[in-house]
Structures are given as C-alpha cells and as structure tokens.
Design a protein around this motif. Structure first.
Motif, PDB file in Angstrom:
ATOM      1  N   GLU A   1       5.346 -62.053  96.722  1.00  0.00           N
ATOM      2  CA  GLU A   1       5.559 -60.669  97.136  1.00  0.00           C
ATOM      3  C   GLU A   1       4.282 -59.863  96.930  1.00  0.00           C
ATOM      4  O   GLU A   1       3.460 -60.186  96.083  1.00  0.00           O
ATOM      5  CB  GLU A   1       6.697 -60.039  96.314  1.00  0.00           C
ATOM      6  CG  GLU A   1       8.042 -60.706  96.530  1.00  0.00           C
ATOM      7  CD  GLU A   1       9.131 -60.034  95.712  1.00  0.00           C
ATOM      8  OE1 GLU A   1       8.785 -59.142  94.896  1.00  0.00           O
ATOM      9  OE2 GLU A   1      10.304 -60.397  95.877  1.00  0.00           O
ATOM     10  N   GLN A   2       4.148 -58.806  97.734  1.00  0.00           N
ATOM     11  CA  GLN A   2       2.975 -57.954  97.614  1.00  0.00           C
ATOM     12  C   GLN A   2       3.014 -57.222  96.276  1.00  0.00           C
ATOM     13  O   GLN A   2       4.008 -56.589  95.930  1.00  0.00           O
ATOM     14  CB  GLN A   2       2.956 -56.931  98.763  1.00  0.00           C
ATOM     15  CG  GLN A   2       1.709 -56.068  98.809  1.00  0.00           C
ATOM     16  CD  GLN A   2       0.446 -56.860  99.145  1.00  0.00           C
ATOM     17  OE1 GLN A   2       0.505 -57.840  99.893  1.00  0.00           O
ATOM     18  NE2 GLN A   2      -0.673 -56.456  98.590  1.00  0.00           N
ATOM     19  N   GLY A   3       1.956 -57.300  95.517  1.00  0.00           N
ATOM     20  CA  GLY A   3       1.911 -56.642  94.219  1.00  0.00           C
ATOM     21  C   GLY A   3       1.755 -55.131  94.334  1.00  0.00           C
ATOM     22  O   GLY A   3       1.369 -54.603  95.385  1.00  0.00           O
ATOM     23  N   GLU A   4       2.075 -54.442  93.251  1.00  0.00           N
ATOM     24  CA  GLU A   4       1.934 -52.988  93.187  1.00  0.00           C
ATOM     25  C   GLU A   4       0.953 -52.621  92.073  1.00  0.00           C
ATOM     26  O   GLU A   4       0.762 -53.385  91.137  1.00  0.00           O
ATOM     27  CB  GLU A   4       3.290 -52.332  92.896  1.00  0.00           C
ATOM     28  CG  GLU A   4       4.326 -52.589  93.976  1.00  0.00           C
ATOM     29  CD  GLU A   4       5.656 -51.927  93.649  1.00  0.00           C
ATOM     30  OE1 GLU A   4       5.737 -51.318  92.556  1.00  0.00           O
ATOM     31  OE2 GLU A   4       6.577 -52.027  94.468  1.00  0.00           O
TER      32      GLU A   4
END
Length: 210
Positions: free
Chosen positions: A10-13
């Motif tokens: 998943e795209q990190g934040e």
C-alpha cells in the motif's frame, strides 16, 4: 521457507515527527544535600562501600555518587544513597554545580540534609539550602528530610550539638535530627536504621510524566 515475498503493498503516508529532550535521572532511596564540604561524600563512604573522592576543599564532588547500604542484621535490607555536589546560594540560577545535578534527587523518597557543625552559621546554611531546593522545585522542597549535624568528632561541635540540634529541629518543624561524625562513624549505624524505617513508610515516587 514459503511465502517470503510480499504480494500486497500500500502507498505509505507521511509519518509523525517530533523533537524530544531526554534527561537521565538516577534512582535512589535517599538523596544527600548540603553546602559544599559539609561531609556528604564522607558520610556516603562511612555508610556504604562507595569510594567517592574526599578532600578538605569545596566541590570535591563534581559528579553524583551512588552507594548501597546493607543492614548487618537483615541481609535483605538495603538502601541506595545518592550524593550530589554541594549547593551554593543562587544554585537554582546556575551558580555552582548544584543545579546541574538537583534533578538526580527529584525521584528520591527522602532527603538527608547534611549540616556542617564547624561552619560559622550552621542554621543559616540549612535554611539557605532549603531555599535553593524550593526555588528549584517545590516538589523537591516538600520531600521529607532527615537532618544530620556532621563533624561530631570536633570538640567544639560536640559541645554545641544539643543547642544546634534544638535550633535545627525548630527550623525544620520536626524532630528528625541527629548528630553524627562521618569521620569516626559515630551514630552512623543509628542514622541508617532510622533512614531504613522512614524509607519503608515513605510514599513511592510516581513514575515520570511523558
């Protein structure tokens, strides 16, 4: 091994960031306070196996010293004592070495206030140190104290001891006062027995806030 390669991502934040200032504080049951050269290190050496530097000039102690007292009658009974550099008037503002080390006794359960009986004004020294404790931290000033009039081996101090102890007790508002000699160890065993009982009954220090 099987399934060692991730199949899902998943795209990190952006993560959180903060600056933290951490202070290391010694943990001891009893903290020794007093003016420079009052005999705190000598008392630590007389009561424990610690080997602090001892010399007849002010600020012999430049770093905190720890010692462990063990009861001769009860092998499971012990106390950790912390000795910090002597306090001067104005220590809460950074004068002398005391301010840098006062934090080390903030978590002690009680304070052992060492008063030099050979000084010109022992009562004035006692009150000056308590003023510095209060100005540095009201919480520290409110800790229970045991007051020891040191250097009982000096004849002039032994002669004046009854009157000085009475005046110290009046100034402190309690009777936890005792004359000792760190040099000869006179009354040191009795002092340690009293400290053991007081520490056992003192409230535990709460954990530091985060």
């Amino acid at each position: 091994a099987r399934d060692t390669t991730p199949r899902l991502a998943e795209q990190g934040e952006p993560g959180g960031q903060r600056w933290l200032k951490l202070e290391l504080k010694l943990l001891a049951d009893v903290g020794l306070v007093g003016v420079p050269n009052a005999g705190k290190s000598s008392l630590l050496a007389a009561a424990t196996n610690a080997k602090p530097k001892i010399a007849p000039y002010a600020f012999t102690t430049v770093t905190p010293n720890l010692g462990v007292w063990r009861s001769a009658a009860d092998t499971e009974a012990s106390l950790v004592l912390a000795d910090i550099p002597g306090l001067l008037e104005g220590a809460h503002e950074g004068k002398g070495l005391g301010r840098a080390f006062l934090r080390h006794i903030e978590r002690c359960r009680l304070l052992l206030h060492v008063v030099d009986g050979t000084r010109p004004d022992p009562l004035g020294d006692f009150e000056a140190v308590n003023t510095e404790l209060r100005l540095f931290s009201p919480r520290l000033a409110n800790k229970p104290q045991v007051i020891v009039l040191n250097k009982l081996d000096v004849p002039a101090v032994a002669e004046a001891a009854p009157q000085l102890l009475e005046r110290l007790a009046a100034a402190a508002g309690h009777k936890r006062v005792l004359a000792v000699s760190a040099a000869s160890r006179a009354n040191v065993p009795a002092l340690m027995g009293r400290l053991r009982k007081l520490v056992a009954s003192a409230p535990a220090e709460p954990p530091p806030s985060v």
